[in-house]
Scaffold this motif. Structure first.
Motif, PDB file in Angstrom:
ATOM      1  N   ARG A  81     -18.586  34.844  -5.987  1.00 20.61           N
ATOM      2  CA  ARG A  81     -19.165  33.844  -6.964  1.00 20.61           C
ATOM      3  C   ARG A  81     -18.274  32.576  -6.857  1.00 20.61           C
ATOM      4  O   ARG A  81     -18.815  31.518  -7.528  1.00 20.61           O
ATOM      5  CB  ARG A  81     -19.178  34.654  -8.515  1.00 20.61           C
ATOM      6  CG  ARG A  81     -19.996  35.881  -8.503  1.00 20.61           C
ATOM      7  CD  ARG A  81     -21.408  35.463  -8.269  1.00 20.61           C
ATOM      8  NE  ARG A  81     -22.234  36.782  -8.312  1.00 20.61           N
ATOM      9  CZ  ARG A  81     -23.422  36.781  -8.085  1.00 20.61           C
ATOM     10  NH1 ARG A  81     -24.189  35.781  -7.486  1.00 20.61           N
ATOM     11  NH2 ARG A  81     -24.146  37.858  -8.022  1.00 20.61           N
ATOM     12  N   ARG A 112     -14.131  30.861  -6.741  1.00 21.06           N
ATOM     13  CA  ARG A 112     -12.480  31.100  -7.335  1.00 21.06           C
ATOM     14  C   ARG A 112     -12.582  30.781  -8.761  1.00 21.06           C
ATOM     15  O   ARG A 112     -11.690  31.393  -9.758  1.00 21.06           O
ATOM     16  CB  ARG A 112     -11.566  30.325  -6.697  1.00 21.06           C
ATOM     17  CG  ARG A 112     -11.756  30.322  -4.980  1.00 21.06           C
ATOM     18  CD  ARG A 112     -12.095  31.473  -4.173  1.00 21.06           C
ATOM     19  NE  ARG A 112     -11.897  31.355  -2.947  1.00 21.06           N
ATOM     20  CZ  ARG A 112     -12.100  32.392  -2.024  1.00 21.06           C
ATOM     21  NH1 ARG A 112     -12.926  33.254  -2.264  1.00 21.06           N
ATOM     22  NH2 ARG A 112     -12.155  32.058  -0.567  1.00 21.06           N
ATOM     23  N   ARG A 113     -13.182  29.661  -9.099  1.00 17.26           N
ATOM     24  CA  ARG A 113     -13.064  29.236 -10.473  1.00 17.26           C
ATOM     25  C   ARG A 113     -13.565  29.921 -11.753  1.00 17.26           C
ATOM     26  O   ARG A 113     -12.816  30.269 -12.685  1.00 17.26           O
ATOM     27  CB  ARG A 113     -13.986  27.669 -10.519  1.00 17.26           C
ATOM     28  CG  ARG A 113     -13.728  27.039 -11.750  1.00 17.26           C
ATOM     29  CD  ARG A 113     -14.620  25.515 -11.785  1.00 17.26           C
ATOM     30  NE  ARG A 113     -14.663  25.015 -13.063  1.00 17.26           N
ATOM     31  CZ  ARG A 113     -15.496  25.184 -13.914  1.00 17.26           C
ATOM     32  NH1 ARG A 113     -16.288  26.170 -13.818  1.00 17.26           N
ATOM     33  NH2 ARG A 113     -15.231  24.432 -14.981  1.00 17.26           N
ATOM     34  N   PRO A 114     -14.603  30.852 -11.503  1.00 19.60           N
ATOM     35  CA  PRO A 114     -15.043  31.694 -12.653  1.00 19.60           C
ATOM     36  C   PRO A 114     -13.738  32.795 -12.767  1.00 19.60           C
ATOM     37  O   PRO A 114     -13.681  33.529 -13.882  1.00 19.60           O
ATOM     38  CB  PRO A 114     -16.238  32.486 -12.081  1.00 19.60           C
ATOM     39  CG  PRO A 114     -16.853  31.646 -11.127  1.00 19.60           C
ATOM     40  CD  PRO A 114     -15.581  30.885 -10.458  1.00 19.60           C
ATOM     41  N   VAL A 115     -13.035  33.223 -11.703  1.00 18.88           N
ATOM     42  CA  VAL A 115     -11.942  34.101 -12.051  1.00 18.88           C
ATOM     43  C   VAL A 115     -10.882  33.563 -13.035  1.00 18.88           C
ATOM     44  O   VAL A 115     -10.343  34.365 -13.853  1.00 18.88           O
ATOM     45  CB  VAL A 115     -11.286  34.206 -10.487  1.00 18.88           C
ATOM     46  CG1 VAL A 115     -10.135  35.327 -10.748  1.00 18.88           C
ATOM     47  CG2 VAL A 115     -12.297  35.079  -9.619  1.00 18.88           C
ATOM     48  N   SER A 132     -11.170  24.015 -17.486  1.00 19.91           N
ATOM     49  CA  SER A 132     -12.532  23.611 -17.898  1.00 19.91           C
ATOM     50  C   SER A 132     -13.049  22.548 -16.891  1.00 19.91           C
ATOM     51  O   SER A 132     -14.348  22.323 -16.697  1.00 19.91           O
ATOM     52  CB  SER A 132     -12.889  23.204 -19.076  1.00 19.91           C
ATOM     53  OG  SER A 132     -12.001  22.091 -19.568  1.00 19.91           O
ATOM     54  N   GLU A 175     -14.834  23.822  -7.708  1.00 23.57           N
ATOM     55  CA  GLU A 175     -14.741  25.137  -6.922  1.00 23.57           C
ATOM     56  C   GLU A 175     -14.138  24.705  -5.698  1.00 23.57           C
ATOM     57  O   GLU A 175     -14.163  23.495  -4.986  1.00 23.57           O
ATOM     58  CB  GLU A 175     -16.135  25.345  -6.743  1.00 23.57           C
ATOM     59  CG  GLU A 175     -16.251  26.699  -6.026  1.00 23.57           C
ATOM     60  CD  GLU A 175     -15.392  27.952  -6.328  1.00 23.57           C
ATOM     61  OE1 GLU A 175     -14.448  27.975  -5.904  1.00 23.57           O
ATOM     62  OE2 GLU A 175     -15.820  28.461  -7.458  1.00 23.57           O
ATOM     63  N   ILE A 231     -15.334  39.020  -7.501  1.00 23.75           N
ATOM     64  CA  ILE A 231     -15.969  37.833  -8.337  1.00 23.75           C
ATOM     65  C   ILE A 231     -15.575  36.580  -7.550  1.00 23.75           C
ATOM     66  O   ILE A 231     -16.584  35.927  -7.100  1.00 23.75           O
ATOM     67  CB  ILE A 231     -15.476  37.776  -9.507  1.00 23.75           C
ATOM     68  CG1 ILE A 231     -15.829  39.125 -10.563  1.00 23.75           C
ATOM     69  CG2 ILE A 231     -16.059  36.457 -10.304  1.00 23.75           C
ATOM     70  CD1 ILE A 231     -15.373  39.097 -11.944  1.00 23.75           C
ATOM     71  N   VAL A 274     -11.097  31.419 -15.389  1.00 20.28           N
ATOM     72  CA  VAL A 274     -11.510  31.610 -16.977  1.00 20.28           C
ATOM     73  C   VAL A 274     -11.113  33.036 -17.535  1.00 20.28           C
ATOM     74  O   VAL A 274     -10.802  33.385 -18.542  1.00 20.28           O
ATOM     75  CB  VAL A 274     -12.672  30.998 -17.062  1.00 20.28           C
ATOM     76  CG1 VAL A 274     -13.107  31.053 -18.630  1.00 20.28           C
ATOM     77  CG2 VAL A 274     -12.743  29.690 -16.601  1.00 20.28           C
ATOM     78  N   THR A 275     -12.051  34.090 -16.816  1.00 21.80           N
ATOM     79  CA  THR A 275     -12.268  35.391 -17.159  1.00 21.80           C
ATOM     80  C   THR A 275     -10.944  36.069 -17.109  1.00 21.80           C
ATOM     81  O   THR A 275     -10.643  36.689 -18.186  1.00 21.80           O
ATOM     82  CB  THR A 275     -13.142  36.028 -16.277  1.00 21.80           C
ATOM     83  OG1 THR A 275     -14.250  35.331 -15.865  1.00 21.80           O
ATOM     84  CG2 THR A 275     -13.449  37.295 -16.788  1.00 21.80           C
TER      85      THR A 275
END
Length: 424
Positions: A72, A74-77, A198, A202, A68, A79-80
């Motif tokens: 996609r 580094r940031r989405p990693v 939040s 990126e 991911i 949160v998930t």
């Protein structure tokens, strides 16, 4: 950079709180509560085995979340992974004991510990890369060291809560419900971490990638397998030191030496406070003198100090045990203060999230998953001083020293600015 570093530090602190609170519980109460049909030694080994499952899951998490992160961002990693680890930790606090649901209890514990490790495997790569890739090259080790302070803060939070509960509750109360409170608190910490993250933006290095790796893990295995193995072997001693001090020694001293639970937690926490405080100081040295020299120095110090550490631990004297732990933690941080800059610099940006995280978490399997189990078994066969544990840790230190010796230096070389000619 200060805001980004603070958010990364807070996030890693929360994630490692979740991970460490399980290790402390495994050392103190999970054996008799979830494996009551075992002998005391076998129960402790079984509890440490469930602890080790989290380390086995971490490389798998680094592959999943690294994909991911490289595809996609580094940031989405961030949160998930925080949601997964926090949710699994809260659920551990709700699992009924063996007396209530039988063998299902340890099985649930195993599954939730696996999910904890899966989430943490993704956390490190995302948090470190987001900081390292924003940082100016000449201060990359310094800014990248702030996520590395997170594990110390998380450990202090987890054990601070355990220490308060241990000191204020009776043995029966602590075993009945007190040990669950730190796990439930993870839910509140996860909400706070999501709020802090939040507003993060990126990584610029990711945004500059034109050709993203289709399957990053395949590229890492095909083109960088030697580098992954070397980094895993190099980092093994750091994990071995940390979990020998924070997990194995806690169980060993309380069960074999009769040292009070509160005294042991206080000794370990004091050493971790010093370690966390010195992290940015050592990182500055990494920016000035390079990453590899500090890693070699830390490994050498670890190889020299492991036998004195177990000798000091075996005295059962708080001050001497603290000195033993402190020496080990100073060797540890000499290496790990610069690792957050070193590992990303070893990999090209298109596979950096996967490569750095897989190497880092494989080191955790080699050094962290096995150490409490092996050390417990070796100490049981030894006498008053567990020399076998010292030999085991020294062997890992020498292995890591050899791996670091084979890795290149990556510190960015400052570019000299040529003076403009003075015109009359």
């Amino acid at each position: 950079m200060p805001r980004l570093a603070a958010a990364s530090l807070a996030g890693t602190a929360i994630e490692f709180y979740d991970f460490f609170v399980y290790g402390t519980a495994a050392a103190l109460v999970l054996g008799p509560l979830f494996f009551p049909t075992f002998s005391p030694l076998a129960g402790t080994l079984a509890a440490f085995a469930t602890f080790g499952v989290g380390f086995v899951a971490r490389p798998l998490g680094s592959v999943l979340f690294g994909h991911i992160g490289d595809r996609r961002g580094r940031r989405p990693v961030l949160v998930t992974s925080l949601l997964l680890t926090g949710g699994a930790t809260v659920a551990v606090g709700c699992v009924p004991t063996y007396d209530s649901i039988g063998v299902t209890a340890p099985l649930l514990l195993l599954v939730l510990r696996f999910l904890q490790g899966l989430g943490l495997g993704g956390e490190w790569g995302g948090a470190v890369l987001l900081t390292a890739e924003h940082a100016p090259p000449e201060r990359r080790a310094l800014w990248s060291s702030f996520p590395q302070i997170g594990p110390a803060v998380g450990f202090l939070l987890a054990n601070g809560v355990m220490l308060v509960l241990s000191a204020s509750l009776s043995e029966a109360q602590f075993a009945a419900w007190g040990w669950r409170v730190p796990f439930w608190a993870a839910g509140l910490l996860a909400v706070a971490g999501l709020w802090l993250r939040s507003s993060l933006v990126e990584s610029p290095s990711f945004l500059e990638i034109d050709d993203h790796a289709r399957v990053p893990f395949v590229e890492v295995v095909r083109d960088h397998w030697r580098l992954v193995l070397l980094t895993a072997g190099a980092l093994a001693i750091g994990y071995a030191i940390f979990y020998a001090v924070t997990t194995w020694s806690l169980a060993y001293a309380t069960e074999r030496l009769g040292v009070g639970r509160t005294v042991m937690l206080a000794c370990i926490m004091a050493a971790v406070v010093v370690k966390g405080s010195l992290t940015p100081v050592v990182a500055l040295l990494g920016d000035r003198y390079g990453r590899r020299p500090l890693c070699l120095a830390g490994c050498s110090a670890a190889a020299v100090w492991m036998f004195p550490m177990v000798a000091l631990l075996s005295t059962g004297e708080p001050l001497l045990m603290f000195v033993g732990f402190l020496g080990a933690m100073l060797a540890f941080i000499t290496m790990f203060a610069v690792i957050a800059a070193y590992l990303p610099e070893l990999y090209e940006p298109r596979v950096r999230c996967t490569g750095a995280a897989v190497g880092y978490n494989l080191g955790g399997v080699l050094g962290g998953a096995l150490t409490p189990i092996v050390a417990t078994a070796l100490a049981e066969r030894g006498g008053r001083v567990p020399w076998g544990v010292g030999a085991y840790l020294t062997g890992i230190a020498l292995l890591s020293l050899g791996c670091f010796a084979l890795l290149p230096e990556t510190r960015p070389v400052p570019v000299a600015v040529k003076a403009e000619p003075v015109l009359d």
